[in-house]
Design a protein around this motif. Structure first.
Motif, mmCIF file in Angstrom:
data_model
loop_
_atom_site.group_PDB
_atom_site.id
_atom_site.type_symbol
_atom_site.label_atom_id
_atom_site.label_comp_id
_atom_site.label_asym_id
_atom_site.label_seq_id
_atom_site.Cartn_x
_atom_site.Cartn_y
_atom_site.Cartn_z
ATOM 1 N N ALA A 214 23.665 -7.966 5.357
ATOM 2 C CA ALA A 214 23.282 -9.306 5.811
ATOM 3 C C ALA A 214 23.603 -10.375 4.768
ATOM 4 O O ALA A 214 23.292 -11.555 4.989
ATOM 5 C CB ALA A 214 21.794 -9.333 6.134
ATOM 6 N N ASP A 215 24.212 -9.952 3.650
ATOM 7 C CA ASP A 215 24.544 -10.890 2.577
ATOM 8 C C ASP A 215 23.297 -11.626 2.090
ATOM 9 O O ASP A 215 23.312 -12.837 1.833
ATOM 10 C CB ASP A 215 25.603 -11.899 3.042
ATOM 11 N N ALA A 216 22.210 -10.874 1.958
ATOM 12 C CA ALA A 216 20.935 -11.449 1.530
ATOM 13 C C ALA A 216 20.970 -11.777 0.035
ATOM 14 O O ALA A 216 21.731 -11.163 -0.727
ATOM 15 C CB ALA A 216 19.800 -10.464 1.810
ATOM 16 N N PRO A 217 20.150 -12.728 -0.413
ATOM 17 C CA PRO A 217 20.051 -13.013 -1.849
ATOM 18 C C PRO A 217 19.608 -11.772 -2.626
ATOM 19 O O PRO A 217 18.939 -10.881 -2.068
ATOM 20 C CB PRO A 217 18.984 -14.113 -1.916
ATOM 21 N N GLU A 218 19.954 -11.721 -3.900
ATOM 22 C CA GLU A 218 19.636 -10.564 -4.743
ATOM 23 C C GLU A 218 18.142 -10.223 -4.700
ATOM 24 O O GLU A 218 17.764 -9.052 -4.672
ATOM 25 C CB GLU A 218 20.070 -10.850 -6.178
ATOM 26 N N ARG A 219 17.297 -11.249 -4.694
ATOM 27 C CA ARG A 219 15.850 -11.009 -4.692
ATOM 28 C C ARG A 219 15.423 -10.259 -3.431
ATOM 29 O O ARG A 219 14.575 -9.362 -3.485
ATOM 30 C CB ARG A 219 15.122 -12.356 -4.782
ATOM 31 N N GLN A 220 16.008 -10.590 -2.307
ATOM 32 C CA GLN A 220 15.671 -9.901 -1.071
ATOM 33 C C GLN A 220 16.264 -8.498 -1.035
ATOM 34 O O GLN A 220 15.644 -7.560 -0.520
ATOM 35 C CB GLN A 220 16.153 -10.725 0.124
ATOM 36 N N GLU A 221 17.469 -8.346 -1.582
ATOM 37 C CA GLU A 221 18.056 -6.997 -1.708
ATOM 38 C C GLU A 221 17.115 -6.075 -2.466
ATOM 39 O O GLU A 221 16.814 -4.959 -2.038
ATOM 40 C CB GLU A 221 19.383 -7.063 -2.471
ATOM 41 N N ARG A 222 16.661 -6.558 -3.638
ATOM 42 C CA ARG A 222 15.807 -5.741 -4.487
ATOM 43 C C ARG A 222 14.491 -5.429 -3.793
ATOM 44 O O ARG A 222 13.962 -4.308 -3.871
ATOM 45 C CB ARG A 222 15.548 -6.491 -5.796
ATOM 46 N N ALA A 223 13.954 -6.427 -3.094
ATOM 47 C CA ALA A 223 12.680 -6.238 -2.397
ATOM 48 C C ALA A 223 12.793 -5.144 -1.340
ATOM 49 O O ALA A 223 11.907 -4.283 -1.211
ATOM 50 C CB ALA A 223 12.236 -7.549 -1.756
ATOM 51 N N LEU A 224 13.885 -5.152 -0.583
ATOM 52 C CA LEU A 224 14.046 -4.153 0.471
ATOM 53 C C LEU A 224 14.379 -2.780 -0.089
ATOM 54 O O LEU A 224 13.966 -1.762 0.474
ATOM 55 C CB LEU A 224 15.098 -4.623 1.474
ATOM 56 N N ALA A 225 15.104 -2.743 -1.214
ATOM 57 C CA ALA A 225 15.336 -1.449 -1.867
ATOM 58 C C ALA A 225 14.012 -0.853 -2.336
ATOM 59 O O ALA A 225 13.743 0.343 -2.138
ATOM 60 C CB ALA A 225 16.295 -1.619 -3.043
ATOM 61 N N ASP A 226 13.164 -1.696 -2.940
ATOM 62 C CA ASP A 226 11.848 -1.231 -3.389
ATOM 63 C C ASP A 226 10.979 -0.809 -2.204
ATOM 64 O O ASP A 226 10.249 0.182 -2.274
ATOM 65 C CB ASP A 226 11.135 -2.340 -4.171
ATOM 66 N N TYR A 227 11.071 -1.579 -1.125
ATOM 67 C CA TYR A 227 10.303 -1.252 0.077
ATOM 68 C C TYR A 227 10.645 0.163 0.558
ATOM 69 O O TYR A 227 9.753 0.988 0.796
ATOM 70 C CB TYR A 227 10.608 -2.270 1.180
ATOM 71 N N GLY A 228 11.938 0.440 0.703
ATOM 72 C CA GLY A 228 12.348 1.746 1.206
ATOM 73 C C GLY A 228 11.956 2.887 0.284
ATOM 74 O O GLY A 228 11.486 3.939 0.739
ATOM 75 N N MET A 229 12.128 2.689 -1.036
ATOM 76 C CA MET A 229 11.780 3.744 -1.989
ATOM 77 C C MET A 229 10.291 4.048 -1.958
ATOM 78 O O MET A 229 9.876 5.212 -1.875
ATOM 79 C CB MET A 229 12.183 3.326 -3.404
ATOM 80 N N ASN A 230 9.461 2.995 -2.043
ATOM 81 C CA ASN A 230 8.017 3.222 -2.066
ATOM 82 C C ASN A 230 7.510 3.766 -0.734
ATOM 83 O O ASN A 230 6.626 4.624 -0.708
ATOM 84 C CB ASN A 230 7.294 1.922 -2.425
ATOM 85 N N PHE A 231 8.093 3.285 0.361
ATOM 86 C CA PHE A 231 7.736 3.840 1.668
ATOM 87 C C PHE A 231 8.068 5.333 1.706
ATOM 88 O O PHE A 231 7.256 6.144 2.164
ATOM 89 C CB PHE A 231 8.494 3.119 2.782
ATOM 90 N N GLY A 232 9.257 5.703 1.236
ATOM 91 C CA GLY A 232 9.681 7.100 1.275
ATOM 92 C C GLY A 232 8.787 8.015 0.462
ATOM 93 O O GLY A 232 8.489 9.145 0.871
ATOM 94 N N ILE A 233 8.362 7.545 -0.712
ATOM 95 C CA ILE A 233 7.463 8.353 -1.544
ATOM 96 C C ILE A 233 6.129 8.541 -0.835
ATOM 97 O O ILE A 233 5.597 9.657 -0.753
ATOM 98 C CB ILE A 233 7.267 7.699 -2.923
ATOM 99 N N ALA A 234 5.581 7.441 -0.311
ATOM 100 C CA ALA A 234 4.306 7.530 0.412
ATOM 101 C C ALA A 234 4.426 8.478 1.601
ATOM 102 O O ALA A 234 3.560 9.328 1.833
ATOM 103 C CB ALA A 234 3.873 6.139 0.885
ATOM 104 N N TYR A 235 5.506 8.338 2.347
ATOM 105 C CA TYR A 235 5.713 9.141 3.552
ATOM 106 C C TYR A 235 5.743 10.639 3.220
ATOM 107 O O TYR A 235 5.127 11.452 3.914
ATOM 108 C CB TYR A 235 7.020 8.711 4.204
ATOM 109 N N GLN A 236 6.442 10.997 2.131
ATOM 110 C CA GLN A 236 6.558 12.413 1.773
ATOM 111 C C GLN A 236 5.245 12.969 1.242
ATOM 112 O O GLN A 236 4.881 14.112 1.533
ATOM 113 C CB GLN A 236 7.672 12.622 0.747
ATOM 114 N N ILE A 237 4.524 12.171 0.441
ATOM 115 C CA ILE A 237 3.224 12.636 -0.051
ATOM 116 C C ILE A 237 2.303 12.949 1.124
ATOM 117 O O ILE A 237 1.612 13.977 1.139
ATOM 118 C CB ILE A 237 2.571 11.590 -0.981
ATOM 119 N N VAL A 238 2.287 12.055 2.108
ATOM 120 C CA VAL A 238 1.428 12.272 3.277
ATOM 121 C C VAL A 238 1.857 13.535 4.024
ATOM 122 O O VAL A 238 1.014 14.354 4.421
ATOM 123 C CB VAL A 238 1.452 11.048 4.214
ATOM 124 N N ASP A 239 3.161 13.706 4.213
ATOM 125 C CA ASP A 239 3.660 14.918 4.874
ATOM 126 C C ASP A 239 3.174 16.172 4.156
ATOM 127 O O ASP A 239 2.729 17.141 4.781
ATOM 128 C CB ASP A 239 5.194 14.902 4.881
#
Length: 353
Positions: A214-239
């Protein structure tokens, strides 16, 4: 001045957290809401996937469809599409990107089931049982190759770089998990390293790549990368936590599968740390370290974990990552889609047990 028993304080905090979580919309409901909103987009992704499963070697689509036809939440492509759209993307290349992400995931599942010698996935016989280990590995390789074709079609070298790196990281996570398998000396840090690489890396790459497309600003790129990583860790711990008190409907696998495979998941690591006697330490060494399990051992493992509230402690740790995921989205402009992605993260620990 009064003092507080640390154990009572921790128990009180867990009860307060449990009460807060209980008021949230269940994860399955939030995922269904997001899926409904993206139904047309997901249909387009499905068409791309079917097109790229085609092969003159009939066994290849047969094996792939056996795996992908078994259902699943389609979380990764769903989050890829949403990450691009929440950043204002208007094109159609996100269909290729989401399909690439899903094919990477499918390839890792085929390889995983061979490595873990799994017999069931989502209640059905795994491809390695139906078709054989060699066939599963080779079709997994085919899906990886197809995913790279789709990455190229996005026209973004940065997207290709992100998903290529994620594919390498996933492989490293698989190898690292082998090193911790049945190793009762595994630490919490080692466990987080494994799931960060094996599970969270693809979530993080999916949402990061969506922002890049989406050609998002760097700050939004980083935010979404962090979102996915932290979501993935939480998701696996719960599993992993639900393996000790969940249902097949909630986890997609039979309760106790991780225990029977000798996996050093967070609840087991906490249980070993909390062992109150030599007998308890010997129990974990025998069942997990040496793989010598008897009929009633899983019930004993559940009993030890229930005594010390270790499933709840695991879920509490997952909640920290879920909240970090939701908070990261503050870098994005307000929208209904952003709110839904926040809900998805916060509800990730609200899964039926």
């Amino acid at each position: 001045m009064t003092s507080t028993d640390p154990q009572l304080a921790e128990k009180g905090a867990r009860m307060g957290l449990a009460a807060e979580i209980a008021t949230r919309e269940p994860f399955a409901d939030v995922a269904a809401r997001l899926k409904a909103a993206q139904s047309r987009e997901l249909d387009a992704v499905g068409e791309v996937i079917l097109e790229h499963l085609d092969s003159s070697v009939s066994l290849i689509p047969e094996v792939a469809r056996h795996l992908m036809g078994a259902g699943g939440k389609r979380l990764r492509p769903l989050m890829t599409l949403s990450a691009a759209q929440v950043c204002g993307y208007q094109g159609a290349s996100h269909h290729h990107l989401a399909a690439a992400v899903e094919l990477i995931h499918a390839a890792t599942l085929l390889h995983d089931d061979v490595v873990d010698e799994s017999a069931l996935r989502r209640g059905l016989r795994t491809a390695n049982i139906v078709f054989g280990n060699k066939e599963s590995v080779l079709v997994g390789d085919f899906l990886f190759a197809r995913s790279f074709e789709l990455m190229v079609k996005t026209g973004s070298l940065k997207v290709l770089d992100i998903l290529s790196q994620a594919s390498c990281t996933i492989s490293e996570g698989e190898v690292l998990q082998l090193a911790t398998q049945s190793n009762v000396e595994t630490t919490q840090k080692m466990y987080i390293d494994v799931i960060s690489a094996k599970t969270a890396a693809l979530f993080g790459a999916a949402t990061h790549a969506g922002a890049v497309l989406a050609d998002a600003p760097e700050r939004q790129e980083r935010a979404l990368a962090d979102y996915g990583m932290n979501f993935g860790i939480a998701y696996q711990i719960v599993d992993d936590a639900l393996d000790y008190e969940g249902t097949e409907e909630a986890t997609g696998k039979s309760a106790g599968d991780d225990f029977r495979e000798g996996k050093m998941t967070l609840p087991v690591i906490l249980a070993i740390e909390a062992a109150r006697s030599g007998e308890e330490r010997a129990f974990w060494q025998r069942t997990i370290g040496e793989g010598q399990r008897e009929e009633d051992d899983f019930a004993r493992a559940q009993e030890l974990m229930a005594r010390d509230g270790l499933v709840e402690r695991s879920l509490s740790m997952a909640e920290d990552y879920a909240e970090a995921a939701a908070t990261s989205l503050g870098a994005l402009p307000p929208s209904r889609l952003r709110d839904t992605l926040e809900d998805l993260a916060l509800s990730s620990s609200v899964r039926a047990s």
